[in-house]
Scaffold this active site. Structure first.
Site, mmCIF file in Angstrom:
data_model
loop_
_atom_site.group_PDB
_atom_site.id
_atom_site.type_symbol
_atom_site.label_atom_id
_atom_site.label_comp_id
_atom_site.label_asym_id
_atom_site.label_seq_id
_atom_site.Cartn_x
_atom_site.Cartn_y
_atom_site.Cartn_z
ATOM 1 N N ASP A 156 -5.502 -8.228 4.463
ATOM 2 C CA ASP A 156 -3.992 -7.592 5.418
ATOM 3 C C ASP A 156 -4.192 -8.081 6.311
ATOM 4 O O ASP A 156 -2.809 -8.402 7.306
ATOM 5 C CB ASP A 156 -4.351 -6.508 5.111
ATOM 6 C CG ASP A 156 -2.412 -5.143 5.396
ATOM 7 O OD1 ASP A 156 -1.861 -6.210 5.743
ATOM 8 O OD2 ASP A 156 -2.105 -4.051 4.950
ATOM 9 N N HIS A 200 -12.785 -3.157 4.318
ATOM 10 C CA HIS A 200 -11.182 -2.928 5.550
ATOM 11 C C HIS A 200 -11.166 -3.444 6.415
ATOM 12 O O HIS A 200 -11.851 -2.576 7.423
ATOM 13 C CB HIS A 200 -10.150 -1.938 4.886
ATOM 14 C CG HIS A 200 -10.191 -1.802 2.807
ATOM 15 N ND1 HIS A 200 -10.072 -1.793 1.949
ATOM 16 C CD2 HIS A 200 -9.793 -3.109 2.276
ATOM 17 C CE1 HIS A 200 -10.623 -1.686 1.245
ATOM 18 N NE2 HIS A 200 -9.752 -2.586 1.073
ATOM 19 N N ALA A 220 -10.719 -9.192 2.351
ATOM 20 C CA ALA A 220 -11.424 -10.477 2.330
ATOM 21 C C ALA A 220 -10.309 -10.968 4.157
ATOM 22 O O ALA A 220 -11.626 -12.039 3.947
ATOM 23 C CB ALA A 220 -10.718 -11.822 1.478
ATOM 24 N N ASP A 228 -0.968 -1.052 -4.513
ATOM 25 C CA ASP A 228 -2.171 -1.558 -3.879
ATOM 26 C C ASP A 228 -3.233 -0.395 -3.645
ATOM 27 O O ASP A 228 -2.412 0.406 -2.367
ATOM 28 C CB ASP A 228 -2.475 -2.557 -2.171
ATOM 29 C CG ASP A 228 -3.817 -2.670 -1.555
ATOM 30 O OD1 ASP A 228 -4.614 -3.050 -2.887
ATOM 31 O OD2 ASP A 228 -3.451 -2.872 -0.023
ATOM 32 N N ASP A 274 -6.739 3.625 -7.520
ATOM 33 C CA ASP A 274 -8.263 3.205 -6.532
ATOM 34 C C ASP A 274 -8.739 5.169 -7.125
ATOM 35 O O ASP A 274 -8.335 5.123 -6.287
ATOM 36 C CB ASP A 274 -7.396 3.345 -5.276
ATOM 37 C CG ASP A 274 -9.499 3.066 -4.888
ATOM 38 O OD1 ASP A 274 -10.567 3.588 -5.498
ATOM 39 O OD2 ASP A 274 -9.357 2.848 -3.930
ATOM 40 N N SER A 299 0.285 -1.390 0.132
ATOM 41 C CA SER A 299 -0.285 0.005 0.335
ATOM 42 C C SER A 299 0.729 1.052 0.091
ATOM 43 O O SER A 299 2.213 1.132 0.182
ATOM 44 C CB SER A 299 -0.721 0.173 1.197
ATOM 45 O OG SER A 299 0.141 -0.020 2.326
ATOM 46 N N GLU A 319 -11.189 0.555 -9.078
ATOM 47 C CA GLU A 319 -12.266 0.215 -8.212
ATOM 48 C C GLU A 319 -13.000 0.887 -8.629
ATOM 49 O O GLU A 319 -12.934 1.579 -9.134
ATOM 50 C CB GLU A 319 -11.550 0.333 -6.879
ATOM 51 C CG GLU A 319 -12.371 0.106 -5.869
ATOM 52 C CD GLU A 319 -11.906 -0.347 -4.757
ATOM 53 O OE1 GLU A 319 -11.158 -0.017 -4.290
ATOM 54 O OE2 GLU A 319 -12.494 0.935 -3.674
HETATM 55 P P1 13P Z 1 -8.230 -6.463 4.923
HETATM 56 O O1 13P Z 1 -7.467 -5.970 5.639
HETATM 57 O O2 13P Z 1 -9.284 -6.563 5.186
HETATM 58 O O3 13P Z 1 -8.374 -8.423 5.153
HETATM 59 O O4 13P Z 1 -8.108 -5.715 3.101
HETATM 60 C C1 13P Z 1 -7.341 -6.858 2.449
HETATM 61 C C2 13P Z 1 -7.327 -5.359 1.493
HETATM 62 O O5 13P Z 1 -8.545 -5.404 0.606
HETATM 63 C C3 13P Z 1 -5.680 -4.843 0.496
HETATM 64 O O6 13P Z 1 -5.971 -4.119 0.124
HETATM 65 O O1 G3H Z 2 -6.558 -1.657 1.904
HETATM 66 C C1 G3H Z 2 -6.376 -1.555 2.458
HETATM 67 C C2 G3H Z 2 -4.652 -1.968 2.542
HETATM 68 O O2 G3H Z 2 -5.085 -3.084 4.342
HETATM 69 C C3 G3H Z 2 -3.835 -0.650 3.261
HETATM 70 O O3 G3H Z 2 -3.321 -0.163 4.673
HETATM 71 O O4 G3H Z 2 -3.309 1.601 4.249
HETATM 72 O O5 G3H Z 2 -2.698 0.974 6.252
HETATM 73 O O6 G3H Z 2 -1.143 -0.652 4.419
HETATM 74 P P1 G3H Z 2 -2.590 0.029 4.985
HETATM 75 ZN ZN ZN Z 3 -8.363 -3.495 -0.595
#
Ligand code: 13P
Ligand code: G3H
Ligand code: ZN
Length: 290
Positions: A232, A180, A210, A82, A104, A50, A134
């Protein structure tokens, strides 16, 4: 092997009716755990970073770590940005060597989302990098969304068809009820909507948020055509829980390797379980493993 694009990973997944996990990495141990799991399970894998991860670990460092880990085996590894929110960020990742990016622009109205996404596709296509985008809004679990508002956030199948046609993207992230972060209750996925989206577009579908989605719901989503699954939060929870355990049972331990090493092992096991659940385990010819 060298990094592969998202399309190279998702085309066989779509054909084979399985999904590939896209696991978020924030440090060296997480990268190693994800690649270790892919090698053990003979599975293709997507490692994603990310913008927050890149800020924390450094763009060059993340790219170098994933490249080095990928080159140690013959497993296809895709390095993916991401939730890239702007053109410049996406370009920095492409220049650094990412094989796939997400733009995104889902916070914008359809027309502006299309415009921003197309701008990225034009450049990425020219240099052989895949693009995910997205449509709809995948909220955070901390956001309070009322039931009447929920519908408006979800991906509209007709808009999805227009979006894919106009932008030329390689994969579409959809909002079908996931969020998320950790869920408070059980997530309710709109599987009918997923079916409708699947029949209105001809590119791979991505499920975000997920973590915490029950195994049977994941299987149902894969059966209906999801081929990339983002995880994540569960990785962070597993990694941190193991560190906490060690710090509690061995309060005098001062060697980071004795704390992070076991956390890496626990994480690798958790990633392997996801690969089995998603159906990507064992999908590579056995010689891919080294
Ligand atoms: P989670 O942190 O809910 O598993 O989501 C991960 C995600 O969508 C990263 O783009
Ligand atoms: O979709 C979000 C991811 O879980 C990334 O989270 O921005 O805290 O790294 P982050
Ligand atoms: Zn995501």
């Amino acid at each position: 092997m060298s990094l592969v694009t998202l399309t190279e990973i998702l085309t066989p997944a779509e054909k084979g009716h399985y999904a590939v996990g896209a696991f978020n990495a924030n440090n060296m141990e997480i990268v190693q755990a994800i690649i270790g799991a892919a090698i053990n399970q003979n599975s293709p894998v997507i490692i994603q970073a990310s913008q927050g991860a890149l800020k924390y670990a450094g763009l060059e460092q993340v790219t170098a770590m994933v490249r080095a880990a990928a080159q140690k085996s013959s497993i296809p590894v895709c390095l993916h940005l991401d939730h890239g929110t702007d053109f410049d960020q996406v370009m920095r990742c492409i220049r650094a060597g990412f094989s796939s990016v997400m733009i995104d622009a889902s916070a914008y109205p359809l027309k502006e989302n299309i415009r921003r996404t197309k701008e990225v596709v034009a450049v990425a296509r020219a240099v052989g990098v895949s693009v995910e985008a997205e449509l709809g809004r995948i909220a955070g679990t901390e956001e309070q969304i009322d039931v009447s508002e929920r519908e408006a956030f979800l991906t509209d199948p007709e808009e999805a068809s227009i979006f894919v046609r106009e932008t030329g993207i390689d994969a579409l992230a959809v909002a079908i009820g996931t969020a998320h972060g950790p869920y408070r209750g059980e997530p309710k996925l709109d599987l009918r909507r997923l079916e409708a989206i699947k029949s209105s577009i001809n590119i791979p579908i991505v499920l975000h948020g997920a973590s915490g989605v029950p195994a049977e719901t994941i299987r149902a989503a894969v059966e209906r055509g999801v081929s990339k699954i983002n995880i994540d939060t569960e990785l962070r929870q597993t990694f941190t829980a193991r560190m906490r355990q060690i710090l509690a049972s061995e309060p005098d331990e001062y060697d980071p390797r004795k704390i992070l090493g076991p956390a890496r092992e626990a994480l690798q096991r958790a990633v392997e379980e996801k690969m089995i659940l998603f159906g990507s385990a064992g999908k590579l010819p056995s010689e891919a493993k080294k």
